[in-house]
Motif scaffolding. Structure first.
Motif, short mmCIF file in Angstrom:
data_model
loop_
_atom_site.label_atom_id
_atom_site.label_comp_id
_atom_site.label_asym_id
_atom_site.label_seq_id
_atom_site.Cartn_x
_atom_site.Cartn_y
_atom_site.Cartn_z
N UNK A 1 -7.86 6.05 -3.03
CA UNK A 1 -7.70 5.92 -1.58
C UNK A 1 -6.47 6.65 -1.03
N UNK A 2 -5.30 6.59 -1.74
CA UNK A 2 -4.13 7.29 -1.19
C UNK A 2 -4.44 8.77 -0.97
N UNK B 1 -6.42 -1.39 8.68
CA UNK B 1 -7.86 -1.12 8.74
C UNK B 1 -8.60 -2.27 9.42
N UNK C 1 -15.21 -2.44 2.89
CA UNK C 1 -16.14 -3.33 2.19
C UNK C 1 -15.40 -4.06 1.08
N UNK C 2 -14.48 -3.34 0.43
CA UNK C 2 -13.70 -3.95 -0.65
C UNK C 2 -12.76 -5.03 -0.10
N UNK D 1 -14.45 -5.08 -7.44
CA UNK D 1 -15.22 -5.41 -6.25
C UNK D 1 -16.67 -5.58 -6.66
N UNK E 1 -5.66 6.23 -8.87
CA UNK E 1 -4.58 6.34 -7.89
C UNK E 1 -3.42 7.17 -8.42
N UNK F 1 -15.67 2.33 2.47
CA UNK F 1 -15.64 1.75 1.12
C UNK F 1 -14.49 0.77 1.00
N UNK F 2 -13.32 1.20 1.49
CA UNK F 2 -12.15 0.34 1.42
C UNK F 2 -12.38 -0.95 2.21
N UNK G 1 -12.49 4.00 -4.87
CA UNK G 1 -11.54 3.26 -4.07
C UNK G 1 -10.12 3.42 -4.60
N UNK G 2 -10.00 3.57 -5.92
CA UNK G 2 -8.68 3.78 -6.51
C UNK G 2 -8.02 5.02 -5.95
N UNK H 1 -7.24 -4.53 -2.92
CA UNK H 1 -7.27 -3.24 -2.23
C UNK H 1 -5.85 -2.77 -1.92
N UNK I 1 0.81 -1.22 0.00
CA UNK I 1 0.00 0.00 0.00
C UNK I 1 0.84 1.26 0.00
N UNK J 1 -19.83 -3.88 -5.16
CA UNK J 1 -19.83 -2.42 -5.07
C UNK J 1 -20.12 -1.84 -6.45
N UNK K 1 1.84 1.74 -3.58
CA UNK K 1 0.73 2.29 -4.35
C UNK K 1 0.59 3.79 -4.07
N UNK L 1 -4.08 -0.75 -4.65
CA UNK L 1 -4.47 0.65 -4.87
C UNK L 1 -4.20 1.50 -3.63
N UNK M 1 -14.71 7.04 3.12
CA UNK M 1 -13.85 6.34 2.17
C UNK M 1 -13.19 5.13 2.82
N UNK M 2 -12.99 5.20 4.11
CA UNK M 2 -12.43 4.05 4.82
C UNK M 2 -13.45 2.89 4.78
N UNK N 1 -4.60 -2.73 4.27
CA UNK N 1 -5.69 -3.61 4.69
C UNK N 1 -5.50 -4.13 6.11
N UNK O 1 -14.01 -8.39 0.01
CA UNK O 1 -14.07 -9.12 -1.25
C UNK O 1 -12.70 -9.61 -1.71
N UNK O 2 -11.74 -8.73 -1.73
CA UNK O 2 -10.40 -9.14 -2.17
C UNK O 2 -9.36 -8.24 -1.53
N UNK P 1 -4.45 0.64 -0.12
CA UNK P 1 -5.17 0.48 1.14
C UNK P 1 -4.34 -0.40 2.08
N UNK Q 1 1.25 1.34 -9.13
CA UNK Q 1 -0.12 0.85 -9.02
C UNK Q 1 -0.35 -0.31 -9.98
#
Lengths: 240, 342
Positions: free
Chosen positions: A100-101, B221, B202-203, A86, A149, B199-200, A97-98, B211, A69, A89, A72, B214, B196-197, B218, B206-207, B216, A77
């Motif tokens: 996020x940074x 969090x 929830x993602x 996802x 990102x 959203x991350x 979500x992209x 995340x 992370x 979503x 990224x 990009x 936004x946290x 993980x 899934x995977x 996060x 990225x």
């Protein structure tokens, strides 16, 4: 821009990459091609910090530091293989979500509009669940998410995987456009012909080693295929 | 099923969001009026208080599942630690009860730090690790008898105080306190999920790798969610302890506190915020009022049957049923998945 020196990595006791030395030029599109099991995805996973490694990875001359992370957030990225959008979503949430940074959050709204200008189809589907998209649309979401990102270097893993040929062309038109905008791209591909058509530099990998590194412009597709399939001097008949 | 055209999907989505807010408000009002609707007998109020305690626990369980994708079989640990910590702080150090309750949550959070290594595991492996972990605290509570009173339990500690002339220890007062806590944490949950946290998170469910690439963090969090979930569970454990006025290890760390929130959340619809809350109320009242009168011993078997029917007929639980009722005729694409197979 990005450079590996004697990069060795793998999964636990199994070494997949052996002494890989590669250079990715700034502003160029570097394609890495090779058959199944060549270590292409392993290379990307190593570059993005998902796998431990020996050797060196340098970005802008400095050794890469940090977890996936952090990398990224620094602009390295990846658009993962199989797209990995996802599914539960919406398209827009996927794109958000992209960003996020922290450095991407301030101009989130304008950045999203930029993506919709780039992928008009996604604008139509912005409130749709990503799981209900077609493969091509999902690939666009995955690429859009990566672009949100603000990558200094975008690593795309097999964008053509599981897509109909006409959709593959569409996806590569977008990649070509990204390249023209000056994005530094590393592209993993099995479809050598289409990879060659967009690439500036091309590397061929086989069994965890780089066996060919050349400017894409000078590469003869037949010779590439001979090396790709490890055929010595056999003329190839059915390259698609 | 008709599919709305892309042009109309945007307004539908925003009205759906407003509808969701209205639903949340309406749901909380119903909870507030519930004692009056059910006749306000002390017996009924007692049941409703226990049901709301379970609501809070189910909310904390669902939060961990939705935001971060962690399935917990060990919420009894946080619940028990919260109840013991709060009771002991109030009894031995004289901490005011209304301060001891959140501190009980804090101690439950601290206890969850021991769980962090399990975050490397995912899915069923995480669930099993946390199941084993919950047992450690039951054993500690039994063995440290100089502190906890051991297996004999703990009885002499203060209950809820009188605040501004309102006796919080009487049933109506306790109901209001517990309800306020449920509402507070429901609002925290909603705000968190919208950020936004959220959203991350929830993602991440899934995977995780997708995340990470990009940007996060993980692991971090997920740790925060574990802390928050433990805190909420601990607070409701503490509330319960001060309301019932008696603790023993086999009660405070009972597997019931791990299993019931799961049943409640799945029955109510674990993906929503109101689902676990109402699921707990419905399931608990059904269990205590109906099931118990039908089969005095082993009445939980009816819970299993009811849950199985719910999962088969409405995989998204009560929340899914309500949503389906309200969105009938104005089907929208964003809820496509929740309708599939229902």
């Amino acid at each position: 821009m990005l450079e590996t020196r004697n990069l060795t990595s793998g999964y636990g006791a199994i070494t997949v990459l052996w002494d890989v030395n590669l250079t990715f030029r700034e502003g160029a599109l570097t394609a890495i091609v090779g058959p199944n099991g060549a270590g292409k995805t392993t290379l990307l996973r190593t570059l993005t910090g998902l796998l431990p490694y020996q050797g060196e990875i340098l970005m802008g001359g400095q050794p890469l530091k940090g977890k996936t992370w952090d990398l990224a957030a620094q602009g390295l990225v990846m658009v993962p293989e199989g797209r990995l959008v996802f599914r539960d979503m919406t398209v827009e949430e996927n794109l958000c979500l992209g960003a996020y940074p922290e450095r991407c959050r301030a101009d989130l709204a304008t950045n999203i509009e930029r993506m919709y200008a780039f992928f008009p189809r996604l604008k139509e589907r912005r409130h749709q669940l990503a799981g209900s998209l077609s493969g091509g649309e999902a690939q666009m979401v995955a690429m859009g998410r990566g672009l949100m990102a603000k990558p200094r270097i975008l690593l795309i893993d097999e964008p053509s995987l599981g897509l109909a040929p006409v959709i593959v062309n569409e996806v590569f038109d977008i990649i070509r456009k990204l390249k023209e905008e000056g994005t530094t791209i590393v592209l993993i591909e099995q479809n050598t012909r289409i990879a060659l058509s967009v690439a500036d530099d091309l590397h061929l990998m086989r069994s965890g080693k780089v066996i060919l590194s050349e400017k894409a412009a000078g590469i003869d597709l037949d010779r590439l295929h001979d090396l790709y399939f490890a055929r010595e001097g056999v003329k190839e008949e059915a390259a698609q | 099923m008709s599919v709305t055209s892309p042009a109309t999907s945007a307004p539908v989505a925003s009205s759906r969001f407003q509808g969701r807010g209205a639903l949340l408000g309406a749901g909380l009002v119903i909870l507030a009026l519930l004692p009056l609707l059910t006749g306000a007998s002390p017996y009924m109020l007692g049941l409703l208080i226990s049901a709301l305690i379970l609501s809070g626990l189910a909310l904390s369980w669902a939060l961990l599942g939705n935001l971060g994708g962690m399935v917990s079989f060990g919420h009894a640990a946080f619940f028990g630690v919260g109840s013991y910590a709060s009771a002991l702080l109030a009894a031995k150090l004289g901490v005011p009860v209304l301060l001891a309750i959140p501190l009980g949550g804090v101690v439950a959070t601290l206890s969850s730090i021991a769980m962090l290594p399990a975050l490397r595991l995912s899915g069923p492996y995480f669930a099993l690790a946390i199941l084993a972990y919950a047992q450690i605290f039951r054993i500690l509570a039994t063995e440290l008898d100089w502190l906890t009173g051991g297996a004999a339990g703990l009885q002499r500690y203060p209950g809820l105080p009188t605040l501004f002339g309102i006796d919080l220890a009487d049933r109506a007062g306790s109901y209001v306190v517990v309800l306020a806590c449920v509402v507070l944490f429901a609002v925290v949950y909603v705000l968190l999920r919208k950020s936004h946290v959220g959203t991350a998170l929830r993602a991440i469910a899934e995977s995780e790798d997708a995340t990470r690439v990009v940007g996060v963090n993980a692991t971090l969090l997920k740790s925060w969610m574990l802390f928050l979930s433990a805190f909420i569970a601990g607070v409701f454990g503490a509330l319960n302890a001060h309301i019932i006025g008696f603790l023993e290890p086999d009660y405070a760390f009972s597997g019931v506190w791990s299993v019931m929130p799961i049943i409640a959340a799945v029955f109510g619809g674990y993906r929503s915020v109101l689902g676990p809350i109402f699921g707990a109320v419905v399931i608990y009242l059904f269990d205590q009022v109906i099931a118990k009168s039908l089969i005095p011993v082993g009445h939980q078997i009816l819970l299993g049957i009811v849950l199985a029917i719910m999962v088969l007929l409405a995989p998204n639980g009560l929340a899914g049923l309500v949503r389906r009722f309200f969105t009938k005729g104005q089907f929208n694409k964003t809820s496509e998945k929740s309708h599939a197979g229902a």
